[in-house]
Design a protein around this motif. Structure first.
Motif: not given
Lengths: 252, 242
Positions: A131, A134, A138, B40, B43, B50, B53
């Motif tokens: 996590q 990621i 992002l 994505k 994830a 989401s 995200v």
């Protein structure tokens, strides 16, 4: 959700039986970035070089090889150490995939790392988890979009207009003082960051004083090489004085 | 016209330089989209909501706004000498306004000139831009070579005692190199002129104060703006005294 047949969702309780690739939940991400990272970075390098190269080939501009080599060497002597140390020092923080992002767009310590850390904190991702990685990716993508938007707006679209509304003497002052204005803060940042290495700081200060107030006034020809002297002498002093410790340890 | 060297003004906005700048921006966008899609997908496979995200993406972008503006403000100062397309190329990719300023000064120095000095012509600019581009490639070449090697080294993951002992010493080398280089370059500015020294000192002092304030208030966000703010404050002092 836990009953989906996706192999990555299987808990790692049967670790010995699992094949190498399926145990890593980010295997797909790693595969994509290990191919597209180098490809896009190489494309970025080509894009960076193509403007000036085309100017020489088609634009009718003349660049003497000797002058170019001298200029590159002058930059490499001062900055070359950074080209090597930065990728190595950032690798443990960024991981392989993000390396190709970070060293394409730059501003790593001032923009990308703060963005990544902020994003991880915002979703309370624990360091070292998928996590967290990621979230960092992002955040860096998001920062890259902001980066491009800022460049297009401030430089490409409004750049010349901003130059006309900003007084000429102000811009002259900015251009004239931008080097000391950056160096002061940057040096202080490094002094604070390396506060626990007082020997290195003292060596750097002593070498700097010696070079700028001793060597350069005596032999002005050496002025352009002053930073190189700073690097070589400081490294030499620090490495030589470091020898004491392992010797002590061996004796003990 | 063919026999005379093009002036700086005739060169800075050349269409070929614009072509390079546009390609640079396209490469950055393409890379970000590729990474965004991969992130994505990852994830989804680790069951990350989401909402998380979206939050991570937004937080990253918001925290990048401040530094981006600071970077562009300094880039504005490069604009009269570099021109729009080359400023985008140089600031868009690896490097920073600080690095580019110092490197441009070094490159022009080998041609007997300097950043912001009147004698810079078109050929000198192109030579400088080429030198800066090759210089910027330094990071990328090292990254392309070292990343797969370090990835394997990390995977092997074994650190022997001797390796750790040696690395303690080697870890000091880049620190010493950096400190040595920037003390010398900083003192060079201090020695150059009183106003330069004043600007340098203001910048360093502001950075110290902002760092202490950020630590005292426990607001690491302040550190994001510290470099930009110190630079702007120091430039204001330079403007007032010049």
């Amino acid at each position: 959700m836990s009953e989906t047949p996706a192999p990555a969702a299987t808990p790692a309780t049967t670790a010995p039986a699992a094949a190498g690739a399926t145990t890593n939940p980010l295997a797909g991400f790693d595969r994509t970035t290990s191919v597209w990272g180098p490809v896009t970075m190489t494309a970025g390098m080509a894009a960076m070089l193509i403007g000036p190269v085309l100017m020489v080939v088609f634009g009718g501009y003349e660049v003497s090889l000797g002058t170019l080599v001298a200029a590159v060497v002058a930059i490499a002597l001062v900055m070359g150490v950074i080209w090597v140390i930065e990728p190595i020092s950032y690798f443990p923080i960024l991981g392989a995939g993000a390396m190709y992002q970070a060293f394409l767009i730059g501003n790593i310590s001032t923009k990308l790392l703060p963005a990544a850390v902020t994003a991880q904190a915002s979703i309370k991702a624990k360091p070292g988890t998928p996590q967290a990685q990621i979230a960092a990716t992002l955040a860096i993508c998001s920062a890259a979009f902001i980066h491009v938007a800022a460049l297009v707006l401030v430089i490409a679209v409004f750049g010349q207009w901003l130059l006309t509304i900003v007084p000429a003497d102000l811009l002259a002052a900015v251009t004239r003082f931008v080097v000391p204005a950056v160096l002061g803060a940057f040096l202080m940042q490094n002094i604070i960051g390396n506060w626990k290495q007082p020997k290195v700081l003292l060596a750097g200060l002593a070498v700097g004083v010696l070079v700028i107030y001793g060597v350069v006034p005596l032999i002005p020809v050496l002025a352009p090489a002053a930073p190189l002297f700073g690097v070589v002498l400081t490294v030499a002093v620090v490495m030589l004085t470091f020898k004491a410790k392992p010797a002590d340890a061996d004796r003990a | 016209m063919e026999d005379t060297v093009p002036t700086l003004a005739q060169t800075v906005n050349h269409p070929l330089l614009w072509l390079g700048a546009v390609l640079v921006l396209i490469v950055i966008l393409v890379q970000s989209v590729v990474y965004l899609r991969a992130a994505k997908a990852a994830a989804t496979s680790v069951g990350m909501p989401s909402a998380d995200v979206r939050t991570a993406f937004r937080a990253g972008g918001v925290s990048a706004i401040g530094p981006s503006i600071a970077v562009c403000l300094v880039a504005l100062a490069l604009l009269p000498l570099f021109g729009n397309p080359s400023t985008i190329t140089r600031i868009g990719l690896i490097g920073s306004a600080a690095y580019e300023t110092i490197a441009a000064n070094l490159a022009l120095g080998t041609m007997g000139s300097g950043l912001g000095q009147p004698g810079v012509d078109g050929n000198m600019l192109v030579t400088m831009l080429l030198a800066l581009a090759i210089g910027g490639s330094g990071w990328m070449v090292v990254t392309l070579i070292m990343t797969p090697i370090m990835k394997r080294g990390m995977a092997a993951g074994t650190t022997t005692k001797t390796a750790r002992k040696r690395s303690a010493r080697w870890a000091l080398l880049p620190v010493a190199a950096l400190i040595g280089a920037f003390f010398t370059m900083g003192l060079k500015e201090v020695a150059a002129s009183f106003n330069g020294a004043l600007v340098f000192g203001t910048s360093a002092l502001l950075m110290l104060v902002l760092t202490l304030v950020a630590k005292r208030l426990d607001k690491p966000m302040l550190l994001e703006f510290a470099l930009g703010a110190s630079m702007i404050g120091a430039l204001a002092v330079g403007y007032l005294v010049s």
